[in-house]
Design an enzyme around this catalytic site. Structure first.
Site, PDB file in Angstrom:
ATOM      1  CB  THR A 137      -0.897  -0.009   1.271  1.00 13.93           C
ATOM      2  OG1 THR A 137      -1.474   1.274   1.441  1.00 13.93           O
ATOM      3  CG2 THR A 137      -0.098  -0.334   2.533  1.00 13.93           C
ATOM      4  CG  ASP A 138      -1.132   5.009  -1.014  1.00 11.35           C
ATOM      5  OD1 ASP A 138      -1.727   4.366  -0.127  1.00 11.35           O
ATOM      6  OD2 ASP A 138      -1.688   5.914  -1.672  1.00 11.35           O
ATOM      7  CD  GLU A 139      -3.487   3.274   4.367  1.00 14.04           C
ATOM      8  OE1 GLU A 139      -3.367   3.296   5.595  1.00 14.04           O
ATOM      9  OE2 GLU A 139      -4.547   2.970   3.783  1.00 14.04           O
ATOM     10  CE1 TYR A 162      -3.319  -2.891   5.587  1.00 12.12           C
ATOM     11  CE2 TYR A 162      -3.285  -0.538   5.140  1.00 12.12           C
ATOM     12  CZ  TYR A 162      -3.312  -1.842   4.686  1.00 12.12           C
ATOM     13  OH  TYR A 162      -3.312  -2.106   3.324  1.00 12.12           O
ATOM     14  CE  LYS A 166       0.062  -4.769   2.833  1.00 10.19           C
ATOM     15  NZ  LYS A 166      -0.332  -6.122   2.315  1.00 10.19           N
TER      16      LYS A 166
HETATM   17  N1  LIG Z   1      -8.197  -2.244  -0.665  1.00  9.31           N
HETATM   18  C1  LIG Z   1      -7.313  -1.275  -0.871  1.00  9.31           C
HETATM   19  O1  LIG Z   1      -7.682  -0.146  -1.158  1.00  9.31           O
HETATM   20  C2  LIG Z   1      -5.831  -1.562  -0.803  1.00  9.31           C
HETATM   21  C3  LIG Z   1      -4.942  -0.537  -1.098  1.00  9.31           C
HETATM   22  C4  LIG Z   1      -3.570  -0.810  -1.063  1.00  9.31           C
HETATM   23  C5  LIG Z   1      -3.119  -2.077  -0.755  1.00  9.31           C
HETATM   24  N2  LIG Z   1      -4.020  -3.056  -0.458  1.00  9.31           N
HETATM   25  C6  LIG Z   1      -3.491  -4.397  -0.127  1.00  9.31           C
HETATM   26  O2  LIG Z   1      -4.050  -5.312  -1.060  1.00  9.31           O
HETATM   27  C7  LIG Z   1      -4.270  -6.570  -0.434  1.00  9.31           C
HETATM   28  C8  LIG Z   1      -5.708  -7.007  -0.637  1.00  9.31           C
HETATM   29  O3  LIG Z   1      -6.575  -6.017  -0.112  1.00  9.31           O
HETATM   30  P1  LIG Z   1      -8.152  -6.232  -0.081  1.00  9.31           P
HETATM   31  O4  LIG Z   1      -8.786  -4.896   0.024  1.00  9.31           O
HETATM   32  O5  LIG Z   1      -8.545  -7.154  -1.172  1.00  9.31           O
HETATM   33  O6  LIG Z   1      -8.300  -6.985   1.322  1.00  9.31           O
HETATM   34  P2  LIG Z   1      -9.552  -7.747   1.934  1.00  9.31           P
HETATM   35  O7  LIG Z   1      -9.550  -7.430   3.381  1.00  9.31           O
HETATM   36  O8  LIG Z   1     -10.787  -7.493   1.135  1.00  9.31           O
HETATM   37  O9  LIG Z   1      -9.189  -9.296   1.716  1.00  9.31           O
HETATM   38  C9  LIG Z   1      -8.173  -9.939   2.437  1.00  9.31           C
HETATM   39  C10 LIG Z   1      -8.294 -11.433   2.200  1.00  9.31           C
HETATM   40  O10 LIG Z   1      -7.211 -12.082   2.872  1.00  9.31           O
HETATM   41  C11 LIG Z   1      -7.738 -13.207   3.568  1.00  9.31           C
HETATM   42  N3  LIG Z   1      -6.877 -13.482   4.731  1.00  9.31           N
HETATM   43  C12 LIG Z   1      -6.719 -12.702   5.824  1.00  9.31           C
HETATM   44  N4  LIG Z   1      -5.858 -13.300   6.692  1.00  9.31           N
HETATM   45  C13 LIG Z   1      -5.448 -14.449   6.113  1.00  9.31           C
HETATM   46  C14 LIG Z   1      -4.543 -15.482   6.497  1.00  9.31           C
HETATM   47  N5  LIG Z   1      -3.896 -15.436   7.676  1.00  9.31           N
HETATM   48  N6  LIG Z   1      -4.346 -16.514   5.650  1.00  9.31           N
HETATM   49  C15 LIG Z   1      -5.003 -16.591   4.459  1.00  9.31           C
HETATM   50  N7  LIG Z   1      -5.879 -15.640   4.059  1.00  9.31           N
HETATM   51  C16 LIG Z   1      -6.094 -14.574   4.867  1.00  9.31           C
HETATM   52  C17 LIG Z   1      -9.143 -12.819   3.966  1.00  9.31           C
HETATM   53  O11 LIG Z   1      -9.955 -13.942   4.252  1.00  9.31           O
HETATM   54  C18 LIG Z   1      -9.595 -12.036   2.724  1.00  9.31           C
HETATM   55  O12 LIG Z   1     -10.149 -12.905   1.755  1.00  9.31           O
HETATM   56  C19 LIG Z   1      -3.881  -6.397   1.036  1.00  9.31           C
HETATM   57  O13 LIG Z   1      -2.584  -6.912   1.207  1.00  9.31           O
HETATM   58  C20 LIG Z   1      -3.903  -4.891   1.252  1.00  9.31           C
HETATM   59  O14 LIG Z   1      -2.960  -4.504   2.226  1.00  9.31           O
HETATM   60  C21 LIG Z   1      -5.361  -2.833  -0.466  1.00  9.31           C
END
Ligand SMILES: NC(=O)c1ccc[n+]([C@@H]2O[C@H](COP(=O)([O-])OP(=O)(O)OC[C@H]3O[C@@H](n4cnc5c(N)ncnc54)[C@H](O)[C@@H]3O)[C@@H](O)[C@H]2O)c1
Length: 356
Positions: A137-139, A162, A166
């Site tokens: 993430t950009d965070e 969080y 990351k």
């Molecule tokens: N959503 C955003 O805007 C955003 C922005 C930047 C980065 N990200 C990164 O992208 C990735 C996906 O984000 P998202 O929004 O789809 O997240 P999300 O919370 O919708 O989904 C996370 C998934 O990971 C699974 N999970 C959690 N813990 C687990 C474990 N211990 N073992 C196996 N599976 C596990 C959950 O069941 C879920 O299906 C993350 O790494 C997040 O940090 C997201």
């Protein structure tokens, strides 16, 4: 069919993971996907409805922190690529309960790196060029003032549990490249939006509350700025990095859409008013906006400079904010049963139906 890639997608039942899997299965029929997910509250197996029968797809219910199971899976499926999404991802939850974030985001990433190291850096490795892609993430870069942008060279300065978890996992991934020569790439992206997003995040929350006549809460003065990236653009960028990225490199991915939260919420309300008419009250939906007590340590502004990935890999976002929001609102309108099942928790029954 000759399989060209065997990808372990972690967290493929979450928001971005499901969009990625759907894109790959459609555009790359010779790539095999192993979707590994623990099915936390954020994992929704219904999101994969309709593709369970695809021969290039397999679901594995597991925790990325389970070292033995990870090692076995790498061997059994001859995994040659990892696209690592699995994480605890909601900043507010990291403030009230940070432990899960440390466990999954740091220990889980470490466990996967170890499994990849054991599988790919042994003499016995017979597969093609492997690659470990960590989705971050950009965070991790902290907060910006009114000007400036995050570049790949911006020092890390995470502010929430969080973003700190990351940042920590990014450092570990990078260390495995420098120390062991593990072929890794990292992507740092801005706020995603689009189909299948859990309704605790701003855009689907505003949609749901607008449809049910509830207040639309905005933190502080509503002037917090984020860059918004349509999830399909993000998934296409991940595919490009997976195929053409350089080992050890980080790539910033952004939507070129800096917006204040108030503007985001207003746009959704106006789009809904236009598409389905005013609610029974006759008042525009934006009249339901309320300002609530600010989140502690709330970063003021994030902005991504995504020129490096454009120069190096030729990727740039295709969706304007207005087009992305229009698509998103249309998707949520067409999938209100999905929203209802997530809100009332019945989405969990689908696992029992499929796997007993
Ligand atoms: N959503 C955003 O805007 C955003 C922005 C930047 C980065 N990200 C990164 O992208 C990735 C996906 O984000 P998202 O929004 O789809 O997240 P999300 O919370 O919708 O989904 C996370 C998934 O990971 C699974 N999970 C959690 N813990 C687990 C474990 N211990 N073992 C196996 N599976 C596990 C959950 O069941 C879920 O299906 C993350 O790494 C997040 O940090 C997201």
């Amino acid at each position: 069919m000759d399989i060209k890639r065997r990808i372990l997608v972690t967290g493929g039942c979450g928001f971005i993971g499901v969009n990625f899997i759907r894109l790959v299965l459609q555009d790359y029929p010779d790539w095999r996907i192993i979707n590994l997910d623990k099915l936390t509250y954020a994992g929704n197996l219904q999101n994969l409805k309709g593709i369970e029968e695809n021969k290039q797809y397999r679901f594995v219910h597991a925790d990325i922190c389970d070292a033995e199971q990870m090692e076995q899976l790498f061997a059994a499926e001859q995994i040659d690529s990892v696209v690592h999404f699995a994480a605890e991802s909601h900043v507010d939850r990291s403030i009230t309960g940070p432990a899960e974030f440390i466990q999954t985001n740091i220990i889980g990433t470490f466990t996967l790196l170890e499994a990849a190291r054991k599988a790919w850096l042994e003499d016995s490795w017979q597969g093609s060029d492997p690659r470990f892609l960590h989705v971050s993430t950009d965070e991790v870069y902290g907060s910006l003032g009114a000007t400036g942008m995050f570049r790949e060279t911006t020092p890390f300065d995470p502010r929430s549990p969080y973003s700190a978890s990351k940042a920590s996992s990014d450092h570990l991934v990078s260390a495995y490249f420098h120390t062991y020569g593990l072929p890794v790439v990292i992507t740092n992206c801005s706020n995603n939006y689009g189909p299948y997003q859990f309704p605790e995040k701003l855009i689907p929350l505003v949609f749901h509350n607008s449809m049910t006549g509830k207040p639309l809460p905005i933190y502080g003065d509503g002037k917090y700025v984020r860059d918004w990236l349509y999830v399909k653009d993000h998934c296409e960028a991940i595919v490009e990095v997976l195929k053409k990225g350089k080992d050890g490199e980080s790539y910033n991915i952004g939507g070129n859409n800096e917006k204040q939260n108030l503007e985001v919420v207003t746009t959704i309300c106006d789009t809904l008013d236009e598409k389905i008419g005013l609610p029974a009250s006759g008042e525009p939906r934006k009249n339901n906006i309320i300002f609530v007590k600010d989140r502690p340590g709330h970063d003021r502004r994030y902005a991504i400079d995504a020129s490096f990935i454009k120069e190096q890999l030729g990727w740039e976002p295709k969706f304007s904010f207005d087009k992305g929001i229009e698509n998103t609102v249309e998707w949520y309108l067409a999938n209100q049963e999905w929203v209802a099942s997530v809100v009332d928790g019945s989405y969990r029954d689908y696992y029992k139906k499929m796997y007993g």
